[in-house]
Write a protein that holds these residues in place. Structure first.
Motif, PDB file in Angstrom:
ATOM      1  N   ASP A  83      -4.686   4.826   1.237  1.00  0.00           N
ATOM      2  CA  ASP A  83      -6.011   4.694   1.835  1.00  0.00           C
ATOM      3  C   ASP A  83      -6.959   4.132   0.782  1.00  0.00           C
ATOM      4  N   LEU A 103      -3.548   4.553   6.269  1.00  0.00           N
ATOM      5  CA  LEU A 103      -4.470   5.166   7.213  1.00  0.00           C
ATOM      6  C   LEU A 103      -5.478   4.165   7.758  1.00  0.00           C
ATOM      7  N   GLY A 120      -7.178   1.590   4.833  1.00  0.00           N
ATOM      8  CA  GLY A 120      -5.857   1.666   4.214  1.00  0.00           C
ATOM      9  C   GLY A 120      -4.994   0.480   4.605  1.00  0.00           C
TER      10      GLY A 120
END
Length: 179
Positions: free
Chosen positions: A128, A65, A69
């Protein structure tokens, strides 16, 4: 390599926290403080890769993400020799994308993934740096599922237990450090 209490305590000791950031009442844990210390960064990578190798069935792609991340997802993918796929904030990816909108405490945001980023049926590890309320991770899970894939697990460096974010995520959540 499984994480020992000593490993986790060491990583916690390397993390810096900042009260009242980004707004009053928030205690911000800065993952960048781990990256600035090679010993801690190496240990963190070893632990994340070890966890990624432990899932059954084995993961066949790493999806991370935006944006922190991205610090860990590509490294894990490279060590496992499997593809890395980014999920970005809206209007950052070229081509045809799928979108997932999620709620924030102060409004909403949208994440996107390229429609051809994964092959149907892949077992994905969603990565993440932190889970707080779980909204971002759940939006990522929804995007992966829209592409016909399974989220084997969500792997995060830190979890804020008091916010019960994992209760809002439709896939298992695995966290190294918990507060």
């Amino acid at each position: 390599m499984s994480a020992s209490l000593t490993d986790i305590e060491y990583l916690k000791s390397c993390l810096k926290s900042y009260p009242d950031f980004p707004k009053p009442g928030i205690l911000f844990y800065d993952v960048f403080s781990l990256l600035s210390q090679p010993k801690a960064f190496n240990l963190l990578v070893d632990l994340l890769v070890s966890r990624a190798k432990s899932y059954d069935p084995p993961v066949t792609a790493i999806v991370a993400l935006d944006s922190r991340g991205f610090l860990f997802g590509p490294i894990i993918a490279l060590k496992l020799n499997i593809p890395f796929v980014p999920i970005r904030k809206k209007n950052k990816l070229p081509g045809k994308v799928l979108k997932a909108t999620y709620q924030l405490e102060y409004g909403e945001d949208t994440l996107e993934i390229q429609q051809d980023a994964l092959e149907k049926g892949q077992a994905v590890l969603l990565v993440d740096d932190l889970i707080a309320t779980g909204g971002t991770l759940e939006a990522g899970c929804n995007l992966v599922k829209q592409l016909g894939c399974t989220v084997s697990s969500c792997l995060v460096v830190m979890e804020l237990n008091g916010l019960k974010g994992r209760d809002n995520v439709s896939a298992p959540v695995d966290s190294l450090i918990q507060y």
